[in-house]
Write an enzyme that holds these catalytic residues in place. Structure first.
Site, PDB file in Angstrom:
ATOM      1  N   SER A 123      21.644  35.605  37.394  1.00  0.00           N
ATOM      2  CA  SER A 123      22.067  34.888  38.593  1.00  0.00           C
ATOM      3  C   SER A 123      22.651  33.513  38.282  1.00  0.00           C
ATOM      4  O   SER A 123      22.206  32.828  37.351  1.00  0.00           O
ATOM      5  CB  SER A 123      20.828  34.719  39.482  1.00  0.00           C
ATOM      6  N   GLU A 125      22.001  31.037  39.858  1.00  0.00           N
ATOM      7  CA  GLU A 125      20.917  30.061  40.066  1.00  0.00           C
ATOM      8  C   GLU A 125      20.379  29.547  38.732  1.00  0.00           C
ATOM      9  O   GLU A 125      19.719  28.515  38.686  1.00  0.00           O
ATOM     10  CB  GLU A 125      19.774  30.678  40.876  1.00  0.00           C
ATOM     11  N   TYR A 147      12.475  30.670  41.098  1.00  0.00           N
ATOM     12  CA  TYR A 147      13.347  31.847  41.003  1.00  0.00           C
ATOM     13  C   TYR A 147      14.324  31.689  39.834  1.00  0.00           C
ATOM     14  O   TYR A 147      14.466  32.591  39.003  1.00  0.00           O
ATOM     15  CB  TYR A 147      14.112  32.024  42.318  1.00  0.00           C
TER      16      TYR A 147
HETATM   17  P1  GDP Z   1      20.853  30.814  47.194  1.00  0.00           P
HETATM   18  O1  GDP Z   1      22.092  30.181  46.646  1.00  0.00           O
HETATM   19  O2  GDP Z   1      20.447  32.052  46.463  1.00  0.00           O
HETATM   20  O3  GDP Z   1      19.729  29.860  47.343  1.00  0.00           O
HETATM   21  O4  GDP Z   1      21.287  31.360  48.653  1.00  0.00           O
HETATM   22  P2  GDP Z   1      20.865  30.923  50.137  1.00  0.00           P
HETATM   23  O5  GDP Z   1      21.815  31.650  51.034  1.00  0.00           O
HETATM   24  O6  GDP Z   1      19.409  31.119  50.376  1.00  0.00           O
HETATM   25  O7  GDP Z   1      21.159  29.358  50.178  1.00  0.00           O
HETATM   26  C1  GDP Z   1      22.445  28.828  49.941  1.00  0.00           C
HETATM   27  C2  GDP Z   1      22.482  27.350  50.260  1.00  0.00           C
HETATM   28  O8  GDP Z   1      22.378  27.164  51.664  1.00  0.00           O
HETATM   29  C3  GDP Z   1      21.349  26.524  49.640  1.00  0.00           C
HETATM   30  O9  GDP Z   1      21.897  25.366  49.094  1.00  0.00           O
HETATM   31  C4  GDP Z   1      20.457  26.176  50.825  1.00  0.00           C
HETATM   32  O10 GDP Z   1      19.771  24.946  50.685  1.00  0.00           O
HETATM   33  C5  GDP Z   1      21.493  26.080  51.937  1.00  0.00           C
HETATM   34  N1  GDP Z   1      20.926  26.226  53.289  1.00  0.00           N
HETATM   35  C6  GDP Z   1      21.091  25.369  54.330  1.00  0.00           C
HETATM   36  N2  GDP Z   1      20.429  25.793  55.417  1.00  0.00           N
HETATM   37  C7  GDP Z   1      19.810  26.964  55.069  1.00  0.00           C
HETATM   38  C8  GDP Z   1      18.971  27.886  55.771  1.00  0.00           C
HETATM   39  O11 GDP Z   1      18.649  27.706  56.938  1.00  0.00           O
HETATM   40  N3  GDP Z   1      18.546  28.982  55.076  1.00  0.00           N
HETATM   41  C9  GDP Z   1      18.913  29.205  53.781  1.00  0.00           C
HETATM   42  N4  GDP Z   1      18.506  30.309  53.155  1.00  0.00           N
HETATM   43  N5  GDP Z   1      19.681  28.334  53.083  1.00  0.00           N
HETATM   44  C10 GDP Z   1      20.132  27.233  53.723  1.00  0.00           C
END
Ligand code: GDP
Length: 320
Positions: A123, A125, A147
């Site tokens: 990933s 990440e 993660y």
């Molecule tokens: P990730 O890149 O695997 O962590 O995918 P996510 O879709 O969970 O998050 C992507 C980005 O969106 C991260 O930087 C989060 O901090 C931001 N983010 C902002 N608001 C939200 C929210 O309400 N839910 C999630 N999941 N992410 C959020």
């Protein structure tokens, strides 16, 4: 007939990969955890074509048994505790499944003497607090969540088994990839689902965290092709799979609201609950190696991806 074993078959990527492999004439086995409530939503259209085997990445016996039954030519390890946000709440579980689980799967393959080819879902990440932009296969890792830390372990144990035991093991470093089958806890699907519900009058606000984070978002259906291509090469290797474009969460939100003719500022509320203890601010991948060696290219654009997801969520929510 080639045989494939997919862990995480009911997830977004597992279901798209199963679609792809079935279309290529594979026999598909899917590893599934035993759960109180079964969720076959993503694979309901192909349920009868898949042989489900029950197992858990934490339980080597169940993996050994699955490999014994399936006798796979290819194993795709897509199962994980895959939600970054929850990995702080369940850091040990995340380490066991997303990290050590990879070793269990590799051991099941190694001990079977079957010479199955192995794909590990690594990933972006792992790049976390990025030390180089854009990120390539050679960029050092700096994970920012339990993660991400677990995925770094999974990546290196895959490389190590390739080098130690001559296993055909590949690690695909996939940047964020989304679709109408994405889990609702991810920001992309959370937004498109909310936009659909707001448009249909069944929700009136959307609570989000950090809108400034930047991600390289592609379409999951395009990305599973890259997984398959990696395992068809003469030699195993690691590849970055990305679009090479980056966008803020805010741009995702704006584009989704625009599509249904609404102004996002009227509905989005900042909620500290959704901010993370440590953030990944910027991800942008360089997919040149995959383009050159795998002849792989993403087909769905940022805008088309969002529109596809909003459309699907409009359909889903108007049926309810
Ligand atoms: P990730 O890149 O695997 O962590 O995918 P996510 O879709 O969970 O998050 C992507 C980005 O969106 C991260 O930087 C989060 O901090 C931001 N983010 C902002 N608001 C939200 C929210 O309400 N839910 C999630 N999941 N992410 C959020």
């Amino acid at each position: 007939m080639k045989k494939a074993l997919i862990t995480g078959i009911t997830g977004q990527d597992g279901s798209y990969l199963a679609d792809l492999l079935l279309s290529k004439g594979y026999k598909v086995y899917g590893l599934k955890r035993r759960t109180a409530t079964e969720n076959y939503e993503n694979v309901k259209h192909i349920k009868d074509e898949i042989d489900f085997l029950s197992g858990d990445l934490r339980d080597l016996t169940s993996l050994t048994e699955a490999v014994k039954i399936a006798k796979p030519d290819e194993v795709y390890n897509l199962a994980a505790q895959s939600y970054v946000g929850d990995s702080w709440k369940q850091p040990i579980y995340t380490g066991e499944v997303t990290g050590l689980g990879v070793t269990n799967m590799l051991e099941a393959i190694r001990l079977s003497n079957l010479n199955a080819r192995f794909y590990q879902a690594s990933s972006s990440e792992m790049f976390g607090k990025v030390v180089e932009t854009p990120q390539t296969e050679k960029t050092p890792f700096y994970p920012r969540s339990p993660y991400g830390v677990a995925k770094v372990y999974g990546h290196w144990i895959t490389v190590n088994y390739r080098e130690s035991f001559n296993l055909f093991a590949c690690s695909g470093i996939l940047f964020n990839h989304e679709s109408p089958r994405r889990g609702i806890e991810f920001v992309t699907r959370k937004v498109t689902d909310a936009v659909a519900k707001i448009k249909l009058g069944i929700q009136n606000e959307l609570r989000l965290g950090n809108l400034d984070a930047k991600r390289d978002w592609g379409f999951a259906g395009d990305y599973v092709e890259a997984m398959w291509k990696m395992l068809q090469q003469d030699d195993p290797d690691d590849y970055v799979i990305a679009t090479g474009e980056t966008h803020t969460v805010k741009e995702w939100v704006q584009t989704a609201f625009n599509y249904v003719g609404l102004k996002w500022e009227n509905y989005v509320i900042a909620d500290p609950k959704f901010f993370r203890p440590a953030e990944v601010d910027l991800l942008i991948g360089n997919p040149q190696k995959a383009k050159g060696q795998l002849d792989w290219e993403p087909k769905v654009s940022f805008k088309n991806l969002i529109e596809m997801m909003v459309e699907e969520d409009l359909k889903r929510n108007s049926k309810k």
